[in-house]
Write an enzyme that holds these catalytic residues in place. Structure first.
Site, PDB file in Angstrom:
ATOM      1  N   CYS A   1       0.842  -1.202   0.000  1.00 28.10           N
ATOM      2  CA  CYS A   1       0.000   0.000   0.000  1.00 28.10           C
ATOM      3  C   CYS A   1       0.875   1.249   0.000  1.00 28.10           C
ATOM      4  CB  CYS A   1      -0.900  -0.020   1.235  1.00 28.10           C
ATOM      5  SG  CYS A   1      -1.821   1.505   1.507  1.00 28.10           S
ATOM      6  N   GLY A   2       0.707   2.110  -0.994  1.00 29.74           N
ATOM      7  CA  GLY A   2       1.478   3.344  -1.078  1.00 29.74           C
ATOM      8  C   GLY A   2       1.261   4.255   0.118  1.00 29.74           C
TER       9      GLY A   2
END
Length: 140
Positions: free
Chosen positions: A11-12
């Protein structure tokens, strides 16, 4: 200072949050919650400490949320916790816990509100969005 992040490396937002914590001079306890999910009591404690409801802590995008019918308002917290236990990806991320509080850090810069040292210097997210400019001014 103990800082804990419930992290998903895919997840960024979670990666950006972790980078800001580290840039503040802290190496946090990183819990890969997909492989080491928190128990029901821990989830409820995080949600309450963050000042949100359990439904706000559930991720819809990229999860089995719709397939499981979790949009049904008649579902209880126990029902939602059962779903999270069966599918940890439903727990939104990243939750961060520090001595200054707990936040669901979406967007990632919310972590700055609970870090002991929020003056982390210039910082840009992975996508190039500037959060703190060269003069130390918080833009987001």
């Amino acid at each position: 200072m103990t800082v804990t992040i419930f992290h998903n490396p895919d997840c960024g937002t979670s990666r950006n949050t972790l980078a800001m914590i580290r840039q503040s001079g802290v190496e946090p306890l990183v819990i890969a919650y997909l492989t080491n999910p928190p128990d029901r009591a821990r989830i409820l404690a995080l949600v309450r400490a963050a000042g949100i409801g359990l439904r706000q802590a559930i991720r819809q995008k990229g999860t089995p949320y719709a397939d499981l019918g979790l949009d049904n308002p008649a579902l209880t917290n126990d029902d939602l916790l059962d779903a999270i236990a069966a599918h940890p990806i439903l727990l939104n991320r990243p939750f961060v816990e520090t001595p200054r509080g707990v936040r669901l850090c979406r967007p990632s810069e919310l972590v700055l509100d609970i870090l002991e040292n929020p003056d982390i210097g210039p910082f840009s997210k992975e996508d190039g969005e500037v959060i703190i400019d060269e003069q130390g001014k918080r833009l987001a």
